[in-house]
Design an enzyme around this catalytic site. Structure first.
Site, mmCIF file in Angstrom:
data_model
loop_
_atom_site.group_PDB
_atom_site.id
_atom_site.type_symbol
_atom_site.label_atom_id
_atom_site.label_comp_id
_atom_site.label_asym_id
_atom_site.label_seq_id
_atom_site.Cartn_x
_atom_site.Cartn_y
_atom_site.Cartn_z
ATOM 1 N N ARG A 1 0.880 -1.170 0.000
ATOM 2 C CA ARG A 1 0.000 0.000 0.000
ATOM 3 C C ARG A 1 0.917 1.218 0.000
ATOM 4 O O ARG A 1 1.558 1.536 1.017
ATOM 5 C CB ARG A 1 -0.902 -0.039 1.231
ATOM 6 C CG ARG A 1 -1.936 1.077 1.324
ATOM 7 C CD ARG A 1 -2.801 0.859 2.564
ATOM 8 N NE ARG A 1 -3.691 1.972 2.816
ATOM 9 C CZ ARG A 1 -4.930 2.088 2.333
ATOM 10 N NH1 ARG A 1 -5.409 1.133 1.559
ATOM 11 N NH2 ARG A 1 -5.675 3.132 2.632
ATOM 12 N N HIS B 1 -6.800 1.318 -7.186
ATOM 13 C CA HIS B 1 -7.138 0.611 -5.946
ATOM 14 C C HIS B 1 -7.957 -0.628 -6.315
ATOM 15 O O HIS B 1 -9.143 -0.732 -6.008
ATOM 16 C CB HIS B 1 -7.939 1.528 -5.025
ATOM 17 C CG HIS B 1 -8.003 1.072 -3.591
ATOM 18 N ND1 HIS B 1 -7.397 -0.091 -3.151
ATOM 19 C CD2 HIS B 1 -8.608 1.613 -2.505
ATOM 20 C CE1 HIS B 1 -7.616 -0.234 -1.866
ATOM 21 N NE2 HIS B 1 -8.347 0.778 -1.434
ATOM 22 N N GLN C 1 -10.228 -2.776 -3.790
ATOM 23 C CA GLN C 1 -11.482 -2.144 -3.370
ATOM 24 C C GLN C 1 -12.593 -2.445 -4.370
ATOM 25 O O GLN C 1 -13.735 -2.733 -3.992
ATOM 26 C CB GLN C 1 -11.310 -0.636 -3.237
ATOM 27 C CG GLN C 1 -12.588 0.105 -2.866
ATOM 28 C CD GLN C 1 -13.127 -0.301 -1.505
ATOM 29 O OE1 GLN C 1 -12.387 -0.254 -0.522
ATOM 30 N NE2 GLN C 1 -14.379 -0.696 -1.427
ATOM 31 N N ASP D 1 -16.445 8.818 -2.673
ATOM 32 C CA ASP D 1 -15.243 8.516 -1.900
ATOM 33 C C ASP D 1 -14.799 9.821 -1.249
ATOM 34 O O ASP D 1 -15.422 10.877 -1.451
ATOM 35 C CB ASP D 1 -14.160 7.960 -2.840
ATOM 36 C CG ASP D 1 -12.923 7.459 -2.114
ATOM 37 O OD1 ASP D 1 -12.978 7.301 -0.883
ATOM 38 O OD2 ASP D 1 -11.895 7.243 -2.786
ATOM 39 N N CYS E 1 -16.105 3.519 -0.029
ATOM 40 C CA CYS E 1 -15.021 2.625 0.393
ATOM 41 C C CYS E 1 -14.538 2.905 1.814
ATOM 42 O O CYS E 1 -13.820 2.080 2.386
ATOM 43 C CB CYS E 1 -13.863 2.689 -0.589
ATOM 44 S SG CYS E 1 -13.004 4.273 -0.644
ATOM 45 N N LEU E 2 -14.920 4.034 2.393
ATOM 46 C CA LEU E 2 -14.585 4.411 3.764
ATOM 47 C C LEU E 2 -13.084 4.717 3.917
ATOM 48 O O LEU E 2 -12.278 4.216 3.155
ATOM 49 C CB LEU E 2 -15.010 3.315 4.753
ATOM 50 C CG LEU E 2 -16.477 2.879 4.705
ATOM 51 C CD1 LEU E 2 -16.735 1.762 5.724
ATOM 52 C CD2 LEU E 2 -17.407 4.055 4.952
ATOM 53 N N ARG F 1 -14.230 -6.746 1.618
ATOM 54 C CA ARG F 1 -12.804 -6.530 1.398
ATOM 55 C C ARG F 1 -12.019 -7.767 1.833
ATOM 56 O O ARG F 1 -11.007 -8.123 1.217
ATOM 57 C CB ARG F 1 -12.333 -5.294 2.185
ATOM 58 C CG ARG F 1 -12.769 -3.955 1.615
ATOM 59 C CD ARG F 1 -12.078 -3.650 0.291
ATOM 60 N NE ARG F 1 -10.637 -3.722 0.442
ATOM 61 C CZ ARG F 1 -9.871 -2.717 0.886
ATOM 62 N NH1 ARG F 1 -10.425 -1.544 1.223
ATOM 63 N NH2 ARG F 1 -8.561 -2.848 0.987
#
Length: 356
Positions: free
Chosen positions: A143, A170, A173, A265, A305-306, A332
């Site tokens: 990441r 990403h 996700q 997002d 997606c938080l 996830r």
């Protein structure tokens, strides 16, 4: 930006309808084509590199593992004796927990490495790090801030590399998002997803994936916050190839009109804190509310997606029955498990396609 609609001819739409009628719950024409897909040894930096059948195979494996482990209470030590190096330049709740618990649940050993634990790009080059880790573990999830870091790791490593998030994509996700929609609607093909927000890495991954699953994509971003031009061009090509629609606009209500799924997002990503004041001003009118949903289809749902901020979506939508954000967060775990199993083993899903 004025709305741009990229569609296909009537003949192409008839071909798409035929595929929809033949599909099994929105995936392939049959399990046979997906059964022949083998991803062992591959890396996953972007879903741009994966075909329609390969992405459907990943979702099938993920759904299978969820069914067998969560619902059937089976123990599947598919990764026993294997280890994963988890390199995190950026903090995370969902990516860390889903990967670490998922790999352990499958019998493997996760190793969490922050910038304080590893010398990546500081005292040791990416090339050397990739070669060292290739001899110490079986797979790497990174990441990172820059997508070029992943590309260097992938080039030099002899083991699979997974993009846990970069500034450009990403992918893990998006796998969770589409598994969530598959579970909710029963089929993906023919759905319309509307993105209302920043032209960021999550949107880029949507654009590299949606058409391959038969999903129409409508995008609303403020002027100056559009997705990268190269991503737009590839998304246009995919839309034409797969017979889907791609709409680009700066009007959130136009994007939401007739949509099944509203998605947003964060407006201020990590590393953009100094731009917060300007971004909040530029994104005025982009908050998703029930009014936004009033022009969507009656069965519309919401994804994020938080972590979420109030300015992006109000509480009425976020905590409503239309919100799928918490099943999305849980998925996830199942999708990263499905991805890791697919890249490391020859596992074949046990549940029939029609059950998924």
């Amino acid at each position: 930006m004025s709305a741009k609609l990229f569609s296909v001819s009537t003949v192409a739409f008839k071909c798409l309808k035929t595929l929809q009628d033949c599909s099994t719950r929105g995936f392939s024409i049959g399990a046979a084509s997906l059964g022949s897909v083998n991803l062992k040894g591959r890396s996953c930096l972007t879903l741009k590199d994966f075909s329609s059948d390969e992405i459907k195979r990943l979702l099938w494996v993920s759904g299978d593992l969820k069914h067998r482990i969560k619902h059937e209470k089976q123990y599947l030590p598919l990764l026993q004796g294997k280890s994963i190096a988890m390199i995190f330049e950026k903090r995370s709740t969902r990516t860390r927990m889903s990967t670490e618990t998922g790999f352990a649940l499958l019998g493997g050993h996760p190793c969490f490495l922050t910038s304080q634990d590893i010398h990546l790009g500081v005292n040791e080059s990416g090339t050397d790090t990739a070669r060292v880790l290739s001899g110490l573990c079986d797979i790497v999830l990174a990441r990172v801030y820059s997508h070029s870091t992943l590309e260097e790791l992938e080039k030099e490593a002899s083991i699979p590399i997974i993009n846990g998030l970069s500034d450009f994509y990403h992918p893990i996700q998006i796998l969770a998002d589409f598994l969530t929609l598959q579970e909710h609607y029963g089929s993906l093909s023919g759905l319309t997803v509307s993105w209302i927000g920043d032209g960021n890495n999550v949107l880029h991954s949507f654009m590299m994936t949606a058409a391959k699953l038969g999903v129409h994509l409508k995008i609303a971003t403020p002027k100056g916050y559009e997705p990268e031009r190269s991503v737009i061009q590839e998304a246009q090509r995919l839309s034409k190839e797969h017979g889907t629609q791609l709409v680009l606009t700066s009007d959130p209500m136009e994007a939401a009109h007739g949509s099944n799924v509203l998605v947003t997002d964060t407006w201020v990503s990590m590393g953009q804190e100094e731009e917060k004041k300007k971004r909040l001003k530029d994104f005025k009118g982009y908050q998703i509310t029930m009014q936004t949903g009033s022009v969507a289809k009656p069965d519309w749902t919401f994804l994020h997606c938080l972590p979420r901020k109030m300015e992006e979506v109000d509480d009425e939508v976020f905590y409503s029955s239309r919100s799928l954000v918490f099943p999305e967060a849980e998925n996830r775990k199942w999708t990263i498990m499905g991805l890791m199993v697919s890249l490391l083993t020859d596992y074949t899903p046990q549940i029939p396609m029609q059950k998924f």
